[in-house]
Design an enzyme around this catalytic site. Structure first.
Site, mmCIF file in Angstrom:
data_model
loop_
_atom_site.group_PDB
_atom_site.id
_atom_site.type_symbol
_atom_site.label_atom_id
_atom_site.label_comp_id
_atom_site.label_asym_id
_atom_site.label_seq_id
_atom_site.Cartn_x
_atom_site.Cartn_y
_atom_site.Cartn_z
ATOM 1 N N GLU A 123 0.850 -1.194 0.000
ATOM 2 C CA GLU A 123 0.000 0.000 0.000
ATOM 3 C C GLU A 123 0.888 1.247 0.000
ATOM 4 O O GLU A 123 1.761 1.388 0.865
ATOM 5 C CB GLU A 123 -0.893 0.034 1.254
ATOM 6 C CG GLU A 123 -1.989 -1.017 1.275
ATOM 7 C CD GLU A 123 -3.246 -0.593 0.501
ATOM 8 O OE1 GLU A 123 -3.256 0.516 -0.074
ATOM 9 O OE2 GLU A 123 -4.196 -1.394 0.479
ATOM 10 N N HIS A 161 -3.608 -3.074 -8.332
ATOM 11 C CA HIS A 161 -4.875 -3.651 -7.868
ATOM 12 C C HIS A 161 -5.906 -3.608 -8.992
ATOM 13 O O HIS A 161 -6.661 -4.558 -9.201
ATOM 14 C CB HIS A 161 -5.359 -2.871 -6.633
ATOM 15 C CG HIS A 161 -6.384 -3.598 -5.838
ATOM 16 N ND1 HIS A 161 -6.982 -3.063 -4.725
ATOM 17 C CD2 HIS A 161 -6.929 -4.833 -5.985
ATOM 18 C CE1 HIS A 161 -7.849 -3.941 -4.230
ATOM 19 N NE2 HIS A 161 -7.832 -5.021 -4.974
ATOM 20 N N ASP A 171 -6.928 1.468 -8.377
ATOM 21 C CA ASP A 171 -5.649 1.855 -7.776
ATOM 22 C C ASP A 171 -4.545 0.918 -8.246
ATOM 23 O O ASP A 171 -4.816 -0.248 -8.549
ATOM 24 C CB ASP A 171 -5.746 1.873 -6.235
ATOM 25 C CG ASP A 171 -5.990 0.500 -5.618
ATOM 26 O OD1 ASP A 171 -6.942 -0.177 -6.043
ATOM 27 O OD2 ASP A 171 -5.214 0.107 -4.718
HETATM 28 ZN ZN LIG Z 1 -6.138 -1.581 -3.575
#
Ligand SMILES: [Zn+2]
Length: 256
Positions: A123, A161, A171
């Site tokens: 992330e 993603h 994203d």
């Molecule tokens: Zn994601």
């Protein structure tokens, strides 16, 4: 009868033997999980860690990494990732790489239908509408160099993603520098001028060959366009030459 005559010694011996067996087990395989159904354990040294074959890049949609951390550690939210990289480049690990983090959700890439089991999730703290700062990208490249060396990953291993969940996720955003990633060996890229696609080249099958799921060809095309900086207007708008060039690159990796 002997046991009844010297119960103390027998007990001490049994405890010592059990302790020695446990110590041997621990020495051979730290963290070894014995299945209670197994009648015996005979540890083999001929093992290695399970293969990680994908790295999935996300953005958090958060305004701060503290806020992202709260979400990624909240038992009620049931989401996590192996790593979180703050805007200033601070690298925070949340999940052991040997464990399955919950970052991809319903997702698919090529033959991989359980993306969480096959991947490491990263992330990047980013609200989705801002560039990724140089310090954050430097930390990402350092981590990706390390993952590539330890997991022996090819350039095909790096996806967003959105790539693995077309139509559902967007994203990392269009700000993410996939071209620079590819120049460092993390992914594929084709710069113009592009050779014309072979006669009869099927764009949808090309996307599928790259790994995209084709349940909705237009959604797959949008995810592809987000990744490769192409116009996001569905399958018909994709340049066959670009898809064909990337398919050829992917083939060159798998069939050198
Ligand atoms: Zn994601």
């Amino acid at each position: 009868m002997r046991g009844m005559r010297r119960p103390g010694l027998s007990l001490v011996l049994r405890v010592l033997m059990a302790a020695a067996a446990l110590a041997a087990l621990a020495a051979c395989a730290p963290g070894f999980q014995r299945n209670p159904l197994a009648d015996d354990v005979k540890i083999s040294p001929n093992v290695s860690a399970r293969r990680v074959s994908l790295v999935v890049i996300h953005h958090t949609s958060s305004s701060s990494h503290e806020s992202a951390l709260r979400t990624l550690r909240d038992p009620l939210r049931e989401v996590s990732a192996h790593y979180l990289i703050a805007r200033d480049g601070r690298l925070i690990q949340l999940v052991d790489e040997a464990d399955r983090a919950w970052h991809a959700g319903r997702a698919r890439w090529g033959a991989i239908t359980d993306v969480n089991s096959a991947s490491i999730g990263i992330e990047l703290d980013n609200n989705g509408d801002e560039p990724f700062p140089a310090a954050q990208m430097a930390a990402l490249y350092r981590l990706l160099d390390d993952l590539r060396a330890r997991h022996r990953l090819t350039p095909l291993a790096y996806v967003g993603h959105a790539d693995v969940a077309p139509g559902r996720k967007v994203d990392p955003s269009a700000h993410f520098p996939w071209r620079e990633m590819a120049l460092r060996g993390f992914g594929l890229w084709c710069d113009p001028p592009l050779a014309a696609a072979p006669a009869g080249f099927d764009v949808a099958l090309g996307l599928q060959a790259l790994g995209y799921e084709l349940a909705s060809p237009d959604a797959a095309a949008m995810a592809f366009a987000l990744h490769y900086g192409a116009p996001q207007a569905g399958l018909a708008a994709l340049d066959p030459a670009l898809v064909a060039c990337l398919v050829a690159q992917a083939r060159a990796v798998t069939e050198p």
